[in-house]
Design a protein around this motif. Structure first.
Motif, PDB file in Angstrom:
ATOM      1  N   PRO A  34       0.815  -1.212   0.000  1.00 31.27           N
ATOM      2  CA  PRO A  34       0.000   0.000   0.000  1.00 31.27           C
ATOM      3  C   PRO A  34       0.854   1.270   0.000  1.00 31.27           C
ATOM      4  CG  PRO A  34      -0.142  -1.142   2.109  1.00 31.27           C
ATOM      5  CD  PRO A  34       0.690  -1.997   1.211  1.00 31.27           C
ATOM      6  N   GLU A  35       0.259   2.340  -0.487  1.00 30.84           N
ATOM      7  CA  GLU A  35       0.962   3.611  -0.644  1.00 30.84           C
ATOM      8  C   GLU A  35       1.568   4.120   0.662  1.00 30.84           C
ATOM      9  OE1 GLU A  35       0.724   7.477  -3.366  1.00 30.84           O
ATOM     10  OE2 GLU A  35      -0.834   5.951  -3.458  1.00 30.84           O
ATOM     11  N   HIS A  36       0.824   3.963   1.783  1.00 32.58           N
ATOM     12  CA  HIS A  36       1.329   4.560   3.033  1.00 32.58           C
ATOM     13  C   HIS A  36       2.639   3.896   3.477  1.00 32.58           C
ATOM     14  CE1 HIS A  36       0.246   1.292   5.861  1.00 32.58           C
ATOM     15  NE2 HIS A  36      -0.750   1.084   5.027  1.00 32.58           N
ATOM     16  N   VAL A  37       2.831   2.622   3.087  1.00 33.67           N
ATOM     17  CA  VAL A  37       4.077   1.938   3.454  1.00 33.67           C
ATOM     18  C   VAL A  37       5.251   2.565   2.690  1.00 33.67           C
ATOM     19  CG1 VAL A  37       5.312  -0.277   3.416  1.00 33.67           C
ATOM     20  CG2 VAL A  37       2.881  -0.205   3.981  1.00 33.67           C
ATOM     21  N   ILE A  38       5.006   2.831   1.388  1.00 29.58           N
ATOM     22  CA  ILE A  38       6.048   3.475   0.571  1.00 29.58           C
ATOM     23  C   ILE A  38       6.366   4.862   1.157  1.00 29.58           C
ATOM     24  CG2 ILE A  38       6.549   4.423  -1.722  1.00 29.58           C
ATOM     25  CD1 ILE A  38       6.501   1.485  -2.014  1.00 29.58           C
ATOM     26  N   GLU A  39       5.324   5.555   1.583  1.00 31.42           N
ATOM     27  CA  GLU A  39       5.484   6.899   2.156  1.00 31.42           C
ATOM     28  C   GLU A  39       6.375   6.839   3.409  1.00 31.42           C
ATOM     29  OE1 GLU A  39       5.597  10.413   1.704  1.00 31.42           O
ATOM     30  OE2 GLU A  39       4.418   9.402   0.172  1.00 31.42           O
ATOM     31  N   GLN A  40       6.098   5.838   4.252  1.00 32.36           N
ATOM     32  CA  GLN A  40       6.913   5.622   5.466  1.00 32.36           C
ATOM     33  C   GLN A  40       8.369   5.396   5.093  1.00 32.36           C
ATOM     34  OE1 GLN A  40       4.410   2.578   7.102  1.00 32.36           O
ATOM     35  NE2 GLN A  40       5.532   2.575   9.011  1.00 32.36           N
ATOM     36  N   HIS A  41       8.581   4.522   4.086  1.00 37.04           N
ATOM     37  CA  HIS A  41       9.942   4.222   3.643  1.00 37.04           C
ATOM     38  C   HIS A  41      10.617   5.476   3.106  1.00 37.04           C
ATOM     39  CE1 HIS A  41       9.608   0.055   4.426  1.00 37.04           C
ATOM     40  NE2 HIS A  41       8.861  -0.268   3.405  1.00 37.04           N
ATOM     41  N   ARG A  42       9.822   6.318   2.447  1.00 34.17           N
ATOM     42  CA  ARG A  42      10.394   7.541   1.845  1.00 34.17           C
ATOM     43  C   ARG A  42      10.972   8.428   2.944  1.00 34.17           C
ATOM     44  NH1 ARG A  42       6.350   9.637  -1.902  1.00 34.17           N
ATOM     45  NH2 ARG A  42       7.324   8.157  -3.312  1.00 34.17           N
ATOM     46  N   GLU A  43      10.176   8.600   4.020  1.00 28.07           N
ATOM     47  CA  GLU A  43      10.657   9.442   5.131  1.00 28.07           C
ATOM     48  C   GLU A  43      11.920   8.844   5.743  1.00 28.07           C
ATOM     49  OE1 GLU A  43       7.226   9.769   7.734  1.00 28.07           O
ATOM     50  OE2 GLU A  43       6.068  10.625   6.066  1.00 28.07           O
ATOM     51  N   GLU A  44      11.907   7.528   5.919  1.00 30.27           N
ATOM     52  CA  GLU A  44      13.049   6.863   6.543  1.00 30.27           C
ATOM     53  C   GLU A  44      14.288   6.998   5.654  1.00 30.27           C
ATOM     54  OE1 GLU A  44      14.420   2.442   7.914  1.00 30.27           O
ATOM     55  OE2 GLU A  44      12.271   2.776   7.646  1.00 30.27           O
ATOM     56  N   ALA A  45      14.094   6.849   4.352  1.00 27.25           N
ATOM     57  CA  ALA A  45      15.219   6.934   3.409  1.00 27.25           C
ATOM     58  C   ALA A  45      15.815   8.336   3.442  1.00 27.25           C
ATOM     59  CB  ALA A  45      14.747   6.583   2.002  1.00 27.25           C
ATOM     60  N   GLU A  46      14.944   9.337   3.491  1.00 26.96           N
ATOM     61  CA  GLU A  46      15.452  10.711   3.486  1.00 26.96           C
ATOM     62  C   GLU A  46      16.213  11.020   4.778  1.00 26.96           C
ATOM     63  OE1 GLU A  46      11.962  12.904   2.335  1.00 26.96           O
ATOM     64  OE2 GLU A  46      12.289  12.386   0.222  1.00 26.96           O
ATOM     65  N   GLU A  47      15.691  10.507   5.904  1.00 28.68           N
ATOM     66  CA  GLU A  47      16.410  10.715   7.172  1.00 28.68           C
ATOM     67  C   GLU A  47      17.814  10.129   7.116  1.00 28.68           C
ATOM     68  OE1 GLU A  47      14.105   9.004  10.402  1.00 28.68           O
ATOM     69  OE2 GLU A  47      12.419  10.306   9.843  1.00 28.68           O
ATOM     70  N   LYS A  48      17.948   8.988   6.422  1.00 25.66           N
ATOM     71  CA  LYS A  48      19.254   8.330   6.358  1.00 25.66           C
ATOM     72  C   LYS A  48      20.112   8.914   5.246  1.00 25.66           C
ATOM     73  CE  LYS A  48      18.826   3.948   8.540  1.00 25.66           C
ATOM     74  NZ  LYS A  48      17.541   3.339   8.779  1.00 25.66           N
ATOM     75  N   GLY A  49      19.607   9.973   4.581  1.00 28.20           N
ATOM     76  CA  GLY A  49      20.377  10.555   3.489  1.00 28.20           C
ATOM     77  C   GLY A  49      20.394   9.657   2.267  1.00 28.20           C
ATOM     78  N   LYS A  50      19.368   8.771   2.158  1.00 27.33           N
ATOM     79  CA  LYS A  50      19.294   7.867   1.013  1.00 27.33           C
ATOM     80  C   LYS A  50      18.028   8.167   0.229  1.00 27.33           C
ATOM     81  CE  LYS A  50      22.423   4.394   1.937  1.00 27.33           C
ATOM     82  NZ  LYS A  50      23.467   4.003   1.004  1.00 27.33           N
TER      83      LYS A  50
END
Length: 421
Positions: A34-50
């Motif tokens: 689902p979209e919200h899972v991708i959204e969660q991953h997006r935030e996490e990736a940005e926090e890690k500079g990825k």
């Protein structure tokens, strides 16, 4: 479980060419994530500079992989298309992880080869294509990824396509029926819908290409063969071997034998996805419990089969091999590690019986002194410790192997005949 035919799909290609992002995108486009899972991953990736790794995170859910940004183990994910129910076997592209890639590719029916448009054919691309062919993968869909990075240039696409075509010819993959698709896994171009950015391309989208794959052949009526991946002790149940059924069926009440450990007993329970089942068949990943078999009696690399048709254990075996890369020449007496199903055993090449003409398969030379990179040959092999393996003519699923030495895959092949011990 879906009532559509099932396919195991390997996603192969060089590290950093976008395999994990493509898998994440496929799962997203088919509604499996689902979209919200991708959204969660997006935030996490940005926090890690990825930033930009959000789709990859869907597959690479091991924390270590997130930190390093590479795929280590084989993750299994499932998605449905109109025609098939797919299990994705995500194969690591990184050098150190080729042995996982071998386990992954040997479980696949067909494969998607990911090649980055801005990089073209890279060393790992070659190795994966070679392994895919040797391990018996049927059709290849080539996804030319990262088209957004090269401004959707048709010239670049044509150039990379040609490079891949040449590679397929070199390893004699039937490239006539290979499908090429220009995609951007990150932006979503030509995955589910045709993209306006590639108006010059009028072929299939990636999902259409997947729908057009041939349905896998139902496995032969061969007896049960179940290579063991791990052995667990589970409280209240006891010893639970785990693995994927290659051929035949497994039922509670069956009498089975594990080779080469040479122990056996009656199957008490069979589980799939943490639920007990009455029967499991080819392609199913199962855990099962056998009366009287303890944790130390069996190990990874054993093969489970019916007690009255036990898996064969080789004293020696004859095999056809293709040498992919080796710094020098290979002579009789050479002892690399053979990877066959879940087993890894050092084996000595006792004799080089024939050198073959790679193009025709005809015998080019009897008893040659040596073979080198690019050569195909028939060899006699002696495992240094017991190895269960089958002629690929009888049970192809247990008849192929890869040969590794010095941290790389040097050859691959298939078993012609087994001289049982």
């Amino acid at each position: 479980m879906s009532d559509k035919p099932h396919q195991n799909l390997a996603i192969i290609g060089h590290v950093d060419h976008g395999k994990s992002t493509l898998v994440g995108r496929l799962l997203f486009e088919t509604g499996s994530v689902p979209e919200h899972v991708i959204e969660q991953h997006r935030e996490e990736a940005e926090e890690k500079g990825k930033g930009g790794f959000e789709f990859a995170y869907v597959m690479d859910n091991l924390a270590e992989e997130r930190e390093r940004g590479v795929t280590i183990d084989i993750a299994h994910q499932e998605f449905d298309t109109d025609e098939f129910y797919f299990t994705i076997v995500d194969c690591p592209g990184h050098r150190d992880f080729v042995k996982n890639m071998i386990t992954g590719a040997s479980q696949a029916d067909n494969a998607v080869l990911v090649v980055a448009a801005d990089d073209g054919v890279a060393p790992q691309t070659r190795e994966h294509v070679f392994l895919a062919r040797t391990l018996g993968i049927g059709e290849l869909i080539i996804a030319i990824n990262k088209m957004d990075v090269v401004d959707y240039s048709e010239d670049t696409y044509k150039q990379v396509t040609e490079e891949v075509q040449n590679l397929l010819k070199q390893v004699r993959f039937q490239s006539d029926n290979a499908t090429f698709v220009p995609i951007s896994a990150f932006e979503g171009d030509n995955i589910a819908d045709a993209s306006d950015n590639t108006s010059w391309y009028d072929g299939k989208t990636l999902l259409e290409a997947l729908n057009d794959l041939p349905a896998p052949e139902p496995p032969t009526d061969a007896p049960l063969r179940l290579p063991i991946q791990d052995v667990y002790t589970i409280s209240g149940i006891g010893t639970v071997p785990v693995g994927r059924i290659e051929t035949g069926t497994l039922n509670p009440g069956d009498n089975v034998s594990f080779q080469p450990s040479d122990v056996g007993g009656e199957v008490k329970t069979v589980e799939m996805h943490h639920e007990e089942v009455d029967q499991a068949g080819p392609g199913d990943n199962v855990g099962f419990n056998v009366r009287g078999v303890g944790k130390d009696d069996i190990r990874r690399g054993d093969v489970c089969g019916p007690a009255d048709e036990p898996p064969s254990v080789a004293e020696t075996f004859k095999a056809q091999v293709v040498v992919m890369q080796h710094p020098s020449v290979i002579t009789a007496g050479y002892t690399p590690v053979f990877h066959a199903h879940t087993a890894q055993v050092a084996c000595t090449i006792e004799a080089i019986d024939q050198k073959l003409d790679p193009a025709s398969g005809e015998v080019a030379e009897e008893n040659p002194d040596f073979i080198k990179s690019g050569d195909a040959a028939v060899v006699t092999v002696r495992p240094q410790k017991p190895l269960s393996i089958e002629p690929s003519g009888d049970i192809p699923e247990l008849g192929s192997f890869a040969v590794r030495d010095m941290g790389q895959t040097i050859a691959a092949g298939k078993v012609l005949e087994v001289n049982e011990r």
